[in-house]
Design a protein around this motif. Structure first.
Motif, mmCIF file in Angstrom:
data_model
loop_
_atom_site.group_PDB
_atom_site.id
_atom_site.type_symbol
_atom_site.label_atom_id
_atom_site.label_comp_id
_atom_site.label_asym_id
_atom_site.label_seq_id
_atom_site.Cartn_x
_atom_site.Cartn_y
_atom_site.Cartn_z
ATOM 1 N N ASP A 113 42.111 42.713 41.507
ATOM 2 C CA ASP A 113 41.436 43.422 40.575
ATOM 3 C C ASP A 113 40.391 44.555 41.139
ATOM 4 N N ARG A 114 39.099 44.398 40.673
ATOM 5 C CA ARG A 114 38.175 45.347 41.160
ATOM 6 C C ARG A 114 37.377 44.612 42.419
ATOM 7 N N SER A 115 37.762 43.482 42.789
ATOM 8 C CA SER A 115 36.922 42.979 44.011
ATOM 9 C C SER A 115 37.760 43.152 45.316
ATOM 10 N N TRP A 116 37.230 43.240 46.454
ATOM 11 C CA TRP A 116 37.382 43.587 47.749
ATOM 12 C C TRP A 116 37.096 42.803 48.734
ATOM 13 N N LEU A 117 38.017 42.458 49.822
ATOM 14 C CA LEU A 117 37.568 41.447 50.775
ATOM 15 C C LEU A 117 37.854 42.212 52.221
ATOM 16 N N TYR A 118 36.858 42.318 52.928
ATOM 17 C CA TYR A 118 37.122 42.687 54.463
ATOM 18 C C TYR A 118 37.146 41.622 55.274
ATOM 19 N N VAL B 171 36.235 51.933 50.526
ATOM 20 C CA VAL B 171 36.217 50.991 49.632
ATOM 21 C C VAL B 171 35.912 51.647 48.332
ATOM 22 N N ARG B 172 37.009 51.770 47.299
ATOM 23 C CA ARG B 172 36.691 52.074 46.013
ATOM 24 C C ARG B 172 36.001 51.102 45.149
ATOM 25 N N VAL B 173 34.899 51.575 44.613
ATOM 26 C CA VAL B 173 33.938 50.529 43.798
ATOM 27 C C VAL B 173 33.735 51.009 42.469
ATOM 28 N N ASP B 174 34.405 50.125 41.258
ATOM 29 C CA ASP B 174 33.963 50.493 39.934
ATOM 30 C C ASP B 174 32.568 50.498 39.926
ATOM 31 N N GLY B 175 32.172 51.223 39.060
ATOM 32 C CA GLY B 175 30.806 51.583 38.446
ATOM 33 C C GLY B 175 29.781 51.756 39.847
#
Length: 362
Positions: A329-334, A127-131
């Motif tokens: 956007d910058r939010s992920w859900l698994y 998971v690529r996470v901004d910041g």
């Protein structure tokens, strides 16, 4: 008449009708091939003991062998039904009949066995996470969800899943709800089993709807007694080499105990957040609040689905977020497919799973 009464009155009839439709092509072919009534007799002997004890979609018969045998047989019949026409076409094209029918039968039986007895797959994703701070690049989060410890999922099986996760030496482990099927008989058992989970920065859990099909407070006490931190509309800061990660959890949505605002109230500004939310329908709210990663379960991927097509599963009755990874956007859900089952202990096209998500800098 209540909906519960209607379900209890008509579900056994519906189940018997579906079972008959599924079995009939296979049984008819076997009768023709063997010139014997034995296939029909076998189908009756396998199916009736399960059907006569079936009250509703969530009640499963005991002992487990009876339900496993019936459901495995039905799935095998369904597979054989689907292979009948392709098999006939292959024979007409010149493929030896013995080989065709041997393959069809073996594939159907293997699918039936795997559907009721298959062990969870281990799914690993990035998971690529901004910041994301450099110190957290490569941070590994394990997830086990929808254990449903009960008549069909024993404490021993849950412990075997725990051992698989422990062997990975993870940084953090999350347990995203529905730990029991219903009632109080397996509360202590599932707490003991999950209490064996180990991770460098701790083990965190949230509650699911089935966790209130018993005394939820008792379940929370047992989980915490065995070392799990149950996050009910709250969060904690996890630190690693000076870097921080906010781990939050919301309570059950089906009983309206959830409060995302409270869960994120102590989130430090600019700190990446991992949210435990059993119900994936909370994802739009999490996205609106800038949560980087939401871990959910609840759907089981439908338990019955078209392999590889997550839109075509029984989970679509519950939610649009049926299985796997989603991004806004910058939010992920698994959405984890879950390790256990509810209702009939069978899966097809939606395999049970344990997940490991590795955080990476965007």
């Amino acid at each position: 008449m209540s909906s519960r009464t209607l379900i209890q009155g008509y579900f056994p009839l519906l189940a018997a009708l579906v079972a008959t439709v599924i079995q009939w092509p296979t049984v008819a072919w076997l009768r023709e091939a063997t010139h014997s009534p034995l296939p029909l007799l076998a189908a009756v002997l396998v199916s009736v003991p399960y059907l006569v004890q079936l009250k509703n979609p969530w009640h499963t018969t005991r002992p487990r062998f009876v339900s496993y045998l019936a459901l495995g047989w039905w799935i095998a019949c369904l597979m054989f039904d689907l292979l009948l026409i392709p098999s006939e076409l292959a024979i007409h094209a010149g493929v030896p009949a013995t080989g065709v029918w041997t393959f069809a039968g073996a594939f159907a039986v293997a699918t039936g066995v795997r559907s009721v007895l298959g062990r969870p797959r281990l799914r690993q994703l990035e998971v690529r996470v901004d910041g994301l701070p450099p110190a957290l690049d490569g941070y590994r989060i394990g997830q086990i969800s929808d254990v449903h410890c009960g008549p069909n999922i024993s404490e021993r099986r849950v412990s075997s899943w725990v051992a698989r996760l422990n062997a990975l030496e993870l940084d953090l482990v999350t347990v995203t709800g529905d730990l029991i099927t219903h009632g109080s008989t397996h509360v202590e058992a599932v707490a003991r089993a999950l209490g064996g989970l180990r991770a460098k920065d701790g083990v965190f859990a949230c509650m699911g709807n089935h966790d209130y099909f018993t005394d939820g407070e008792h379940l929370v006490r047992e989980l915490e007694r065995w070392g799990l931190q149950v996050l009910r509309n709250r969060g904690v800061v996890v630190e690693r080499d000076g870097a921080r990660l906010y781990v939050a959890g919301v309570d059950d949505t089906w009983t309206s105990r959830h409060d995302l605002t409270r869960a994120l109230a102590d989130r430090p500004e600019g700190v990446p957040t991992v949210l435990l939310a059993h119900d994936p329908d909370l994802f739009p709210m999490a996205h609106a609040r800038g949560v980087e990663l939401t871990l959910s379960g609840h759907t089981h991927g439908g338990q019955l689905a078209i392999p590889g097509v997550r839109r075509l599963s029984l989970a679509r009755v519950l939610t649009r977020w049926t299985a796997g990874m989603y991004r806004r956007d910058r939010s992920w859900l698994y959405v984890n497919l879950g390790a256990g089952t509810t209702g009939p202990p069978v899966r097809w096209g939606a395999p049970a799973e344990l997940a490991v998500l590795t955080l990476r800098r965007a």
